[in-house]
Design a protein around this motif. Sequence first.
Motif, PDB file in Angstrom:
ATOM      1  N   TYR A 177       0.837  -1.196   0.000  1.00  0.00           N
ATOM      2  CA  TYR A 177       0.000   0.000   0.000  1.00  0.00           C
ATOM      3  C   TYR A 177       0.877   1.253   0.000  1.00  0.00           C
ATOM      4  CZ  TYR A 177      -3.372  -3.376   1.819  1.00  0.00           C
ATOM      5  OH  TYR A 177      -4.176  -4.478   1.988  1.00  0.00           O
TER       6      TYR A 177
ATOM      7  N   TYR B 287       0.368   5.345   1.100  1.00  0.00           N
ATOM      8  CA  TYR B 287      -0.449   6.354   1.754  1.00  0.00           C
ATOM      9  C   TYR B 287       0.320   7.671   1.734  1.00  0.00           C
ATOM     10  CZ  TYR B 287      -3.021   2.428   3.874  1.00  0.00           C
ATOM     11  OH  TYR B 287      -3.768   1.301   4.078  1.00  0.00           O
TER      12      TYR B 287
ATOM     13  N   LEU C 118      -3.945  11.299   6.976  1.00  0.00           N
ATOM     14  CA  LEU C 118      -3.411  10.086   6.341  1.00  0.00           C
ATOM     15  C   LEU C 118      -4.387   9.620   5.273  1.00  0.00           C
ATOM     16  CD1 LEU C 118      -2.096   8.260   9.474  1.00  0.00           C
ATOM     17  CD2 LEU C 118      -0.833   8.339   7.331  1.00  0.00           C
TER      18      LEU C 118
ATOM     19  N   PHE D   3      -5.162   7.135   1.835  1.00  0.00           N
ATOM     20  CA  PHE D   3      -4.832   5.993   0.997  1.00  0.00           C
ATOM     21  C   PHE D   3      -4.600   6.458  -0.436  1.00  0.00           C
ATOM     22  CE2 PHE D   3      -5.105   1.902  -0.935  1.00  0.00           C
ATOM     23  CZ  PHE D   3      -5.923   2.047  -2.052  1.00  0.00           C
TER      24      PHE D   3
ATOM     25  N   TYR E 229      -3.233   0.431  -3.821  1.00  0.00           N
ATOM     26  CA  TYR E 229      -3.055  -0.896  -3.214  1.00  0.00           C
ATOM     27  C   TYR E 229      -2.632  -1.879  -4.297  1.00  0.00           C
ATOM     28  CZ  TYR E 229      -5.250  -5.457  -2.006  1.00  0.00           C
ATOM     29  OH  TYR E 229      -5.537  -6.781  -1.826  1.00  0.00           O
TER      30      TYR E 229
ATOM     31  N   ASP F  71      -6.927  -1.400  -6.637  1.00  0.00           N
ATOM     32  CA  ASP F  71      -7.538  -0.184  -6.104  1.00  0.00           C
ATOM     33  C   ASP F  71      -6.557   0.970  -6.236  1.00  0.00           C
ATOM     34  OD1 ASP F  71      -8.911   1.812  -4.787  1.00  0.00           O
ATOM     35  OD2 ASP F  71      -9.383   0.616  -3.015  1.00  0.00           O
TER      36      ASP F  71
ATOM     37  N   SER G  28      -7.916   4.110  -6.308  1.00  0.00           N
ATOM     38  CA  SER G  28      -8.896   5.182  -6.127  1.00  0.00           C
ATOM     39  C   SER G  28      -8.352   6.397  -5.391  1.00  0.00           C
ATOM     40  CB  SER G  28     -10.124   4.648  -5.388  1.00  0.00           C
ATOM     41  OG  SER G  28      -9.771   4.189  -4.090  1.00  0.00           O
TER      42      SER G  28
ATOM     43  N   ARG H  83       1.413  -5.912   3.905  1.00  0.00           N
ATOM     44  CA  ARG H  83       0.444  -6.581   4.785  1.00  0.00           C
ATOM     45  C   ARG H  83       0.695  -8.071   4.904  1.00  0.00           C
ATOM     46  NH1 ARG H  83      -4.518  -8.882   3.610  1.00  0.00           N
ATOM     47  NH2 ARG H  83      -4.717  -7.857   1.594  1.00  0.00           N
TER      48      ARG H  83
ATOM     49  N   TYR I  24      -1.503 -11.130   6.508  1.00  0.00           N
ATOM     50  CA  TYR I  24      -2.839 -11.421   7.022  1.00  0.00           C
ATOM     51  C   TYR I  24      -3.614 -10.123   7.201  1.00  0.00           C
ATOM     52  CZ  TYR I  24      -0.802 -15.999   7.667  1.00  0.00           C
ATOM     53  OH  TYR I  24      -0.168 -17.188   7.440  1.00  0.00           O
ATOM     54  N   ASN I  25      -3.912  -9.747   8.451  1.00  0.00           N
ATOM     55  CA  ASN I  25      -4.764  -8.570   8.660  1.00  0.00           C
ATOM     56  C   ASN I  25      -4.032  -7.338   9.167  1.00  0.00           C
ATOM     57  OD1 ASN I  25      -7.234 -10.000   8.059  1.00  0.00           O
ATOM     58  ND2 ASN I  25      -6.870 -11.067   9.983  1.00  0.00           N
ATOM     59  N   GLU I  26      -2.705  -7.382   9.197  1.00  0.00           N
ATOM     60  CA  GLU I  26      -1.954  -6.281   9.784  1.00  0.00           C
ATOM     61  C   GLU I  26      -1.031  -5.640   8.763  1.00  0.00           C
ATOM     62  OE1 GLU I  26      -0.018  -7.276  13.424  1.00  0.00           O
ATOM     63  OE2 GLU I  26       1.339  -5.551  13.335  1.00  0.00           O
ATOM     64  N   GLN I  27      -1.059  -4.328   8.680  1.00  0.00           N
ATOM     65  CA  GLN I  27      -0.164  -3.595   7.800  1.00  0.00           C
ATOM     66  C   GLN I  27       1.025  -3.074   8.595  1.00  0.00           C
ATOM     67  OE1 GLN I  27      -1.980  -0.741   5.128  1.00  0.00           O
ATOM     68  NE2 GLN I  27      -3.821  -1.990   4.890  1.00  0.00           N
TER      69      GLN I  27
ATOM     70  N   PHE J  86       4.225  -0.496   8.439  1.00  0.00           N
ATOM     71  CA  PHE J  86       4.594   0.721   7.736  1.00  0.00           C
ATOM     72  C   PHE J  86       6.098   0.944   7.693  1.00  0.00           C
ATOM     73  CE2 PHE J  86       0.726   3.050   6.729  1.00  0.00           C
ATOM     74  CZ  PHE J  86      -0.217   2.292   7.415  1.00  0.00           C
ATOM     75  N   GLY J  87       6.533   1.528   6.589  1.00  0.00           N
ATOM     76  CA  GLY J  87       7.904   1.997   6.478  1.00  0.00           C
ATOM     77  C   GLY J  87       8.050   3.360   7.126  1.00  0.00           C
ATOM     78  N   PRO J  88       9.280   3.887   7.156  1.00  0.00           N
ATOM     79  CA  PRO J  88       9.530   5.174   7.824  1.00  0.00           C
ATOM     80  C   PRO J  88       9.054   6.378   7.025  1.00  0.00           C
ATOM     81  CG  PRO J  88      11.540   4.324   6.867  1.00  0.00           C
ATOM     82  CD  PRO J  88      10.514   3.253   6.682  1.00  0.00           C
TER      83      PRO J  88
ATOM     84  N   PHE K 136      -8.105  -0.701  14.298  1.00  0.00           N
ATOM     85  CA  PHE K 136      -6.716  -0.562  14.708  1.00  0.00           C
ATOM     86  C   PHE K 136      -6.497   0.780  15.399  1.00  0.00           C
ATOM     87  CE2 PHE K 136      -5.179  -4.048  12.021  1.00  0.00           C
ATOM     88  CZ  PHE K 136      -6.177  -4.122  11.062  1.00  0.00           C
TER      89      PHE K 136
ATOM     90  N   TYR L 280      -3.036   3.079  15.731  1.00  0.00           N
ATOM     91  CA  TYR L 280      -1.632   3.264  15.424  1.00  0.00           C
ATOM     92  C   TYR L 280      -1.119   4.451  16.233  1.00  0.00           C
ATOM     93  CZ  TYR L 280      -1.533   0.052  11.442  1.00  0.00           C
ATOM     94  OH  TYR L 280      -1.559  -1.078  10.657  1.00  0.00           O
TER      95      TYR L 280
ATOM     96  N   GLY M 297       7.971   6.866  12.616  1.00  0.00           N
ATOM     97  CA  GLY M 297       6.938   6.339  11.733  1.00  0.00           C
ATOM     98  C   GLY M 297       5.755   5.782  12.500  1.00  0.00           C
ATOM     99  N   LEU M 298       4.775   5.286  11.753  1.00  0.00           N
ATOM    100  CA  LEU M 298       3.578   4.703  12.335  1.00  0.00           C
ATOM    101  C   LEU M 298       3.856   3.320  12.890  1.00  0.00           C
ATOM    102  CD1 LEU M 298       0.748   5.505   9.780  1.00  0.00           C
ATOM    103  CD2 LEU M 298       0.767   6.120  12.192  1.00  0.00           C
TER     104      LEU M 298
ATOM    105  N   LEU N 176      -9.676  -7.837  15.602  1.00  0.00           N
ATOM    106  CA  LEU N 176     -10.006  -8.588  14.393  1.00  0.00           C
ATOM    107  C   LEU N 176     -11.282  -9.382  14.602  1.00  0.00           C
ATOM    108  CD1 LEU N 176      -6.421  -9.862  13.468  1.00  0.00           C
ATOM    109  CD2 LEU N 176      -7.559  -7.762  12.743  1.00  0.00           C
TER     110      LEU N 176
ATOM    111  N   ASN O   8      -9.963  -5.264   5.222  1.00  0.00           N
ATOM    112  CA  ASN O   8      -8.891  -6.176   4.830  1.00  0.00           C
ATOM    113  C   ASN O   8      -8.248  -5.787   3.508  1.00  0.00           C
ATOM    114  OD1 ASN O   8      -7.180  -8.198   5.709  1.00  0.00           O
ATOM    115  ND2 ASN O   8      -8.147  -9.723   4.384  1.00  0.00           N
TER     116      ASN O   8
ATOM    117  N   LEU P 186      -6.554   0.765   4.593  1.00  0.00           N
ATOM    118  CA  LEU P 186      -6.874   1.355   5.886  1.00  0.00           C
ATOM    119  C   LEU P 186      -7.456   2.750   5.660  1.00  0.00           C
ATOM    120  CD1 LEU P 186      -3.663   0.478   7.914  1.00  0.00           C
ATOM    121  CD2 LEU P 186      -5.982  -0.192   8.545  1.00  0.00           C
TER     122      LEU P 186
ATOM    123  N   PHE Q  88      -8.076   6.062   7.874  1.00  0.00           N
ATOM    124  CA  PHE Q  88      -7.643   6.622   9.143  1.00  0.00           C
ATOM    125  C   PHE Q  88      -8.524   7.774   9.601  1.00  0.00           C
ATOM    126  CE2 PHE Q  88      -3.554   4.637   9.947  1.00  0.00           C
ATOM    127  CZ  PHE Q  88      -3.167   4.176   8.701  1.00  0.00           C
TER     128      PHE Q  88
END
Lengths: 111, 111
Positions: free
Chosen positions: A33, A35, A43, A45, A48, A56, A58, A95, A97-100, A102-104, B34, B36, B43-44, B51, B96, B99, B101
Amino acid sequence: GAGVSQSPSNKVTEKGKDVELRCDPISGHTALYWYRQSLGQGLEFLIYFQGNSAPDKSGLPSDRFSAERTGGSVSTLTIQRTQQEDSAVYLCASRNYNEQFFGPGTRLTVL
Amino acid sequence: AQSVTQLDSQVPVFEEAPVELRCNYSSSVSVYLFWYVQYPNQGLQLLLKYLSGSTLVESINGFEAEFNKSQTSFHLRKPSVHISDTAEYFCAVSDNEKLTFGTGTRLTIIP
């Protein structure tokens, strides 16, 4: 390290120039993703990827923004003809499973 | 479509006092929730997530949040805050894929 990495960490450019931002996701994460975090918009989006496909897009704010992902791994976000309103921190996440995760981020400043 | 509302943009709290950061969401489908945290100049980071299963979820540093489906809320609480909790906190909802925010709550701890 095993986390999401982004480069460059900071980028200053002149209005009208093109920029490329890179994201290296966590190995094995198929979803990626982008953002954007800015003072006025919070924040948001952008796009994806699932594998190399982008189901996506969008959130891309204009046709000056594009992104690609190759080999199911590295992704590049390109902004053409940058404008001052593009100044923001661009965050990448991958991501599992259900957790994203994030990078710095890359802090982009357009002068 | 989904959305997140964080009504409090800033919350000042005395050290060792309790705090509650409010989050309400709307979605037409089942979601994951979530919190964050973004420490100054960092970062985040994921703080905690809901879940499925138990509606009360906890983080390793003493925060907890309770999923309330009838009130569409996921408020974050801590019984006693520390200086090190100074940060911006973002509530997020996911189907899923991407995100979405909230606008964030800046928690400031007063010594």
